[in-house]
Design a protein around this motif. Sequence first.
Motif, PDB file in Angstrom:
ATOM      1  N   MET A   1       0.858  -1.189   0.000  1.00  0.00           N
ATOM      2  CA  MET A   1       0.000   0.000   0.000  1.00  0.00           C
ATOM      3  C   MET A   1       0.891   1.234   0.000  1.00  0.00           C
ATOM      4  O   MET A   1       1.624   1.480   0.958  1.00  0.00           O
ATOM      5  N   GLU A   2       0.844   2.019  -1.077  1.00  0.00           N
ATOM      6  CA  GLU A   2       1.772   3.128  -1.234  1.00  0.00           C
ATOM      7  C   GLU A   2       1.275   4.439  -0.629  1.00  0.00           C
ATOM      8  O   GLU A   2       2.043   5.380  -0.490  1.00  0.00           O
ATOM      9  N   ALA A   3       0.006   4.534  -0.292  1.00  0.00           N
ATOM     10  CA  ALA A   3      -0.517   5.781   0.265  1.00  0.00           C
ATOM     11  C   ALA A   3       0.058   6.029   1.651  1.00  0.00           C
ATOM     12  O   ALA A   3       0.343   5.102   2.409  1.00  0.00           O
ATOM     13  N   SER A   4       0.218   7.293   2.004  1.00  0.00           N
ATOM     14  CA  SER A   4       0.771   7.658   3.298  1.00  0.00           C
ATOM     15  C   SER A   4      -0.281   7.507   4.399  1.00  0.00           C
ATOM     16  O   SER A   4      -1.478   7.371   4.135  1.00  0.00           O
ATOM     17  N   GLY A   5       0.187   7.529   5.633  1.00  0.00           N
ATOM     18  CA  GLY A   5      -0.709   7.422   6.775  1.00  0.00           C
ATOM     19  C   GLY A   5      -0.059   8.016   8.003  1.00  0.00           C
ATOM     20  O   GLY A   5       1.052   8.559   7.944  1.00  0.00           O
ATOM     21  N   LEU A   6      -0.743   7.905   9.129  1.00  0.00           N
ATOM     22  CA  LEU A   6      -0.207   8.433  10.368  1.00  0.00           C
ATOM     23  C   LEU A   6      -0.700   7.610  11.538  1.00  0.00           C
ATOM     24  O   LEU A   6      -1.628   6.813  11.402  1.00  0.00           O
ATOM     25  N   ASP A   7      -0.049   7.813  12.704  1.00  0.00           N
ATOM     26  CA  ASP A   7      -0.519   7.124  13.896  1.00  0.00           C
ATOM     27  C   ASP A   7      -1.202   8.113  14.826  1.00  0.00           C
ATOM     28  O   ASP A   7      -1.253   9.321  14.567  1.00  0.00           O
ATOM     29  N   SER A   8      -1.754   7.592  15.910  1.00  0.00           N
ATOM     30  CA  SER A   8      -2.553   8.408  16.823  1.00  0.00           C
ATOM     31  C   SER A   8      -1.714   9.402  17.612  1.00  0.00           C
ATOM     32  O   SER A   8      -2.259  10.273  18.301  1.00  0.00           O
ATOM     33  N   GLU A   9      -0.391   9.297  17.517  1.00  0.00           N
ATOM     34  CA  GLU A   9       0.498  10.261  18.168  1.00  0.00           C
ATOM     35  C   GLU A   9       0.981  11.328  17.197  1.00  0.00           C
ATOM     36  O   GLU A   9       1.796  12.181  17.550  1.00  0.00           O
ATOM     37  N   GLY A  10       0.483  11.264  15.949  1.00  0.00           N
ATOM     38  CA  GLY A  10       0.819  12.284  14.960  1.00  0.00           C
ATOM     39  C   GLY A  10       2.007  11.963  14.071  1.00  0.00           C
ATOM     40  O   GLY A  10       2.352  12.744  13.180  1.00  0.00           O
ATOM     41  N   ARG A  11       2.637  10.806  14.263  1.00  0.00           N
ATOM     42  CA  ARG A  11       3.764  10.443  13.411  1.00  0.00           C
ATOM     43  C   ARG A  11       3.266  10.092  12.020  1.00  0.00           C
ATOM     44  O   ARG A  11       2.293   9.357  11.872  1.00  0.00           O
ATOM     45  N   GLU A  12       3.931  10.607  11.018  1.00  0.00           N
ATOM     46  CA  GLU A  12       3.545  10.336   9.637  1.00  0.00           C
ATOM     47  C   GLU A  12       4.428   9.253   9.030  1.00  0.00           C
ATOM     48  O   GLU A  12       5.612   9.158   9.338  1.00  0.00           O
ATOM     49  N   PHE A  13       3.822   8.442   8.164  1.00  0.00           N
ATOM     50  CA  PHE A  13       4.534   7.384   7.446  1.00  0.00           C
ATOM     51  C   PHE A  13       4.285   7.572   5.957  1.00  0.00           C
ATOM     52  O   PHE A  13       3.165   7.865   5.539  1.00  0.00           O
ATOM     53  N   LYS A  14       5.314   7.360   5.161  1.00  0.00           N
ATOM     54  CA  LYS A  14       5.151   7.566   3.717  1.00  0.00           C
ATOM     55  C   LYS A  14       4.348   6.452   3.073  1.00  0.00           C
ATOM     56  O   LYS A  14       3.724   6.643   2.033  1.00  0.00           O
ATOM     57  N   ASN A  15       4.327   5.284   3.703  1.00  0.00           N
ATOM     58  CA  ASN A  15       3.500   4.173   3.211  1.00  0.00           C
ATOM     59  C   ASN A  15       3.305   3.154   4.332  1.00  0.00           C
ATOM     60  O   ASN A  15       3.905   3.269   5.406  1.00  0.00           O
ATOM     61  N   ALA A  16       2.464   2.160   4.064  1.00  0.00           N
ATOM     62  CA  ALA A  16       2.159   1.156   5.080  1.00  0.00           C
ATOM     63  C   ALA A  16       3.373   0.299   5.403  1.00  0.00           C
ATOM     64  O   ALA A  16       3.554  -0.122   6.555  1.00  0.00           O
ATOM     65  N   GLU A  17       4.197   0.037   4.417  1.00  0.00           N
ATOM     66  CA  GLU A  17       5.382  -0.796   4.653  1.00  0.00           C
ATOM     67  C   GLU A  17       6.282  -0.159   5.710  1.00  0.00           C
ATOM     68  O   GLU A  17       6.809  -0.842   6.601  1.00  0.00           O
ATOM     69  N   GLU A  18       6.469   1.160   5.619  1.00  0.00           N
ATOM     70  CA  GLU A  18       7.290   1.862   6.606  1.00  0.00           C
ATOM     71  C   GLU A  18       6.667   1.739   8.001  1.00  0.00           C
ATOM     72  O   GLU A  18       7.364   1.499   8.991  1.00  0.00           O
ATOM     73  N   MET A  19       5.349   1.879   8.069  1.00  0.00           N
ATOM     74  CA  MET A  19       4.666   1.771   9.363  1.00  0.00           C
ATOM     75  C   MET A  19       4.817   0.377   9.947  1.00  0.00           C
ATOM     76  O   MET A  19       5.122   0.219  11.135  1.00  0.00           O
ATOM     77  N   TRP A  20       4.600  -0.659   9.132  1.00  0.00           N
ATOM     78  CA  TRP A  20       4.686  -2.030   9.646  1.00  0.00           C
ATOM     79  C   TRP A  20       6.111  -2.378  10.080  1.00  0.00           C
ATOM     80  O   TRP A  20       6.309  -3.088  11.070  1.00  0.00           O
ATOM     81  N   ARG A  21       7.112  -1.873   9.365  1.00  0.00           N
ATOM     82  CA  ARG A  21       8.499  -2.110   9.799  1.00  0.00           C
ATOM     83  C   ARG A  21       8.737  -1.499  11.172  1.00  0.00           C
ATOM     84  O   ARG A  21       9.406  -2.089  12.030  1.00  0.00           O
ATOM     85  N   ALA A  22       8.172  -0.316  11.400  1.00  0.00           N
ATOM     86  CA  ALA A  22       8.352   0.346  12.690  1.00  0.00           C
ATOM     87  C   ALA A  22       7.615  -0.393  13.808  1.00  0.00           C
ATOM     88  O   ALA A  22       8.102  -0.473  14.941  1.00  0.00           O
ATOM     89  N   ILE A  24       6.147  -3.816  13.738  1.00  0.00           N
ATOM     90  CA  ILE A  24       6.350  -5.259  13.939  1.00  0.00           C
ATOM     91  C   ILE A  24       7.681  -5.757  13.395  1.00  0.00           C
ATOM     92  O   ILE A  24       7.982  -6.952  13.472  1.00  0.00           O
ATOM     93  N   GLY A  25       8.486  -4.860  12.848  1.00  0.00           N
ATOM     94  CA  GLY A  25       9.793  -5.247  12.356  1.00  0.00           C
ATOM     95  C   GLY A  25       9.743  -5.851  10.963  1.00  0.00           C
ATOM     96  O   GLY A  25       8.700  -5.893  10.313  1.00  0.00           O
ATOM     97  N   ASP A  26      10.888  -6.350  10.532  1.00  0.00           N
ATOM     98  CA  ASP A  26      10.994  -6.919   9.190  1.00  0.00           C
ATOM     99  C   ASP A  26      11.065  -8.441   9.210  1.00  0.00           C
ATOM    100  O   ASP A  26      11.420  -9.079   8.227  1.00  0.00           O
ATOM    101  N   GLY A  27      10.729  -9.038  10.340  1.00  0.00           N
ATOM    102  CA  GLY A  27      10.767 -10.492  10.469  1.00  0.00           C
ATOM    103  C   GLY A  27      12.004 -11.012  11.155  1.00  0.00           C
ATOM    104  O   GLY A  27      12.055 -12.177  11.566  1.00  0.00           O
ATOM    105  N   ALA A  28      13.025 -10.173  11.279  1.00  0.00           N
ATOM    106  CA  ALA A  28      14.269 -10.617  11.912  1.00  0.00           C
ATOM    107  C   ALA A  28      14.078 -10.852  13.410  1.00  0.00           C
ATOM    108  O   ALA A  28      14.741 -11.712  14.002  1.00  0.00           O
ATOM    109  N   ASP A  29      13.159 -10.096  14.014  1.00  0.00           N
ATOM    110  CA  ASP A  29      12.883 -10.242  15.444  1.00  0.00           C
ATOM    111  C   ASP A  29      11.411 -10.611  15.622  1.00  0.00           C
ATOM    112  O   ASP A  29      10.550  -9.733  15.706  1.00  0.00           O
ATOM    113  N   PRO A  30      11.086 -11.919  15.666  1.00  0.00           N
ATOM    114  CA  PRO A  30       9.684 -12.340  15.782  1.00  0.00           C
ATOM    115  C   PRO A  30       9.014 -11.863  17.061  1.00  0.00           C
ATOM    116  O   PRO A  30       7.793 -11.773  17.140  1.00  0.00           O
TER     117      PRO A  30
END
Length: 279
Positions: A1-22, A24-30
């Motif tokens: 999902m390429e559209a940008s978004g934000l969290d309830s604390e006002g932090r902005e993310f350029k896309n969902a992938e960036e948010m999910w990495r922040a 739940i991580g990238d899978g390296a740390d389950p």
Amino acid sequence: MEASGLDSEGREFKNAEEMWRAEIGDGADPHKKTDWYRKGVGYWEGVEASVDGVLGGYGHVNDVDVKGSEAFLKTLFSERFVDAGRIQHLVALDCGSGIGRVTKNLLIRYFNEVDLVEPASHFLEAARETLASGKLMFSDMHKAANFYCVPLQDFTPETGRYDVIWIQWCIGQLADDDFISFFKRAKAGLKPGGFFVLKENIARSGFVLDKEDRSITRSDLYFKELFGQCGLHLYKSKDQKGFPGELFPVKMYALTADMPKRVLGARSKMQANRPAVIK
């Protein structure tokens, strides 16, 4: 999902992938993903097992919600089932059932059996007490059959058991990969001709992440991208009307595992139809 978004604390993310990495991580740390789900369930474990509790203090929208859901379901019955389902033994699965609000007020009136799946044990016990104790007088032909205390990311429905799998105000707890894997597993739980109903809050664009309960509100486009990745087909959608304006809009989706087709003997009316929070 390429559209940008934000969290309830006002932090902005350029896309969902960036948010999910922040989050739940990238899978390296389950453990990071496990912690996401643990905190989400932990939030709901601290919520009172009441209609007002599960609806986030908006218990007064219960009746409007049920009426909107019932109108949508009746339309689907007339189009998807022979004789609108009156001659069939119908079984539903209520996902993220909470205290059994949707089952009690809607599903048990239309289905002969309803199974409930919910990760917060005190919610599920409240549902069991209400639905299986005889406090409610249902016909012998309509009952709550099974109660599963399992989070959706770990749940696999029984193969070929369900005519309808109802998912309301809970799919936002799942990360995208678990959203996709859940629906792929759940497709096998549908009978031939069965379908999903997903009822959810809708972000006006991109997504909004709630840091308190660890849930994500997705846009209509975001949902449709995920449906495609799940191999699901959008049969019909409708906006919920009558919710307070401060809440997110709410949309209902009917989804099929196969290309939609008319059921012999079902009426062929095809109509589609906007609003708002919750679980």
